[in-house]
Design an enzyme around this catalytic site. Structure first.
Site, short mmCIF file in Angstrom:
data_model
loop_
_atom_site.label_atom_id
_atom_site.label_comp_id
_atom_site.label_asym_id
_atom_site.label_seq_id
_atom_site.Cartn_x
_atom_site.Cartn_y
_atom_site.Cartn_z
N HIS A 179 1.10 -1.57 -0.45
CA HIS A 179 0.29 0.03 0.70
C HIS A 179 0.92 1.02 -0.47
O HIS A 179 0.23 2.56 0.68
CB HIS A 179 -1.06 0.54 1.19
CG HIS A 179 -1.87 -0.97 1.17
ND1 HIS A 179 -2.87 -1.76 1.80
CD2 HIS A 179 -2.53 -2.04 0.03
CE1 HIS A 179 -3.59 -2.65 1.96
NE2 HIS A 179 -3.20 -2.71 0.22
N PRO A 206 -5.07 -11.33 17.67
CA PRO A 206 -5.64 -11.71 19.27
C PRO A 206 -6.55 -11.70 18.77
O PRO A 206 -7.99 -12.53 20.18
CB PRO A 206 -5.47 -10.46 19.69
CG PRO A 206 -4.27 -9.16 19.25
CD PRO A 206 -4.65 -9.40 17.62
#
Ligand code: APR
Length: 236
Positions: A117, A207
């Site tokens: 990007h 997570p």
């Protein structure tokens, strides 16, 4: 396998790709895009991070990108960035394919980094590209035109040379480790799946669950630094 007791030893692999997203830099203090404290929760990307917004008001877009330059310039690579750089020293072939524009992999010492990007630290005008770490960066040029942040904004095409280099590394790797990406932005999100098709071992470090978690052999539900510490525990 979900978060098992045994985590592979990174030294057992020869061609590793680390595929990283904003979560990789979260522990350095760089905000992620989505989730708690995410940038797109404070700023509407359609007004600050797309070509139409830039054409309409380049100064406003530069104010936003200079705000991000100031934020990132105050951050340091974290232990996870450091471990990835050390893997490049210790293993035969290590490639970083990152969605991040913060440059922290390079500051940690990684040399083979493909920035899908673009980069907060690079600007372009026509065919001219310039690497600049000025904070703030003076966006207007002497000839009155504007430098444009060399970032892939929503609606932009990714650079063909970067995609090609990333796909080559991903299709040849024997281990792909995805770290800190929500896997919701395409075409980047589909690249790791090419490694699965090529028979690589697939590990996801995040997570949270993501829409592509099922494509991974092993999901380590924790932070980039903790989980990379387990994966790289025997690096000398
Ligand atoms: N360690 C690992 N992962 C983390 C951590 C951490 N300490 N903290 C957060 N995460 C995870 C979050 O659970 C989330 O899944 O990182 C992910 C960050 O997701 P996003 O903010 O969506 O970032 P990313 O996936 O990189 O976004 C992709 O979207 O806006 C565009 O161009 C922008 O490159 C960006 C793309």
């Amino acid at each position: 396998m979900r978060d098992p007791d045994t985590v592979p030893d990174i030294r057992d692999f020869r061609r590793v790709v680390f595929f990283t997203g904003a979560g990789m830099s979260a522990e350095s203090g760089v905000p992620t895009y989505r989730g708690q404290g995410g940038i797109w929760k404070q700023y509407d990307y359609a007004s600050y991070a797309c070509q139409d917004a830039f054409d309409a008001d380049p100064a406003k877009v530069w104010d936003f990108h200079n705000y991000r330059r100031k934020l990132v310039a105050a951050c340091e690579p974290n232990a996870g960035h450091g471990l990835i750089a050390r893997c490049e020293e210790a293993l035969p072939h290590v490639t970083v394919v990152t969605q991040n524009i913060d440059g922290l992999h390079q500051r940690a010492g990684s040399r083979t980094v493909h920035e899908l990007h673009g980069s907060l630290w690079r600007v372009r005008c026509g065919d001219e590209r310039l690497l600049s770490f000025d904070v703030p960066f003076e966006g207007r040029r002497a000839d009155g035109r504007w430098w444009r942040p060399d970032i892939v904004w929503f609606g932009d095409a990714l650079r063909a040379d970067v995609i090609q280099a990333s796909v080559e590394a991903i299709e040849r790797c024997d281990l792909l480790v995805s770290i800190g990406t929500s896997a919701v932005v395409y075409p980047a999100a589909q690249l790791p799946l090419l490694a699965r098709r090529a028979g690589a071992t697939m590990i996801e470090i995040n997570p949270d669950e993501t829409p592509v978690s099922d494509a991974y052999d092993l999901c380590l539900r924790g932070t980039a630094t903790d989980m990379l510490g387990r994966l790289c525990r025997n690096l000398d």
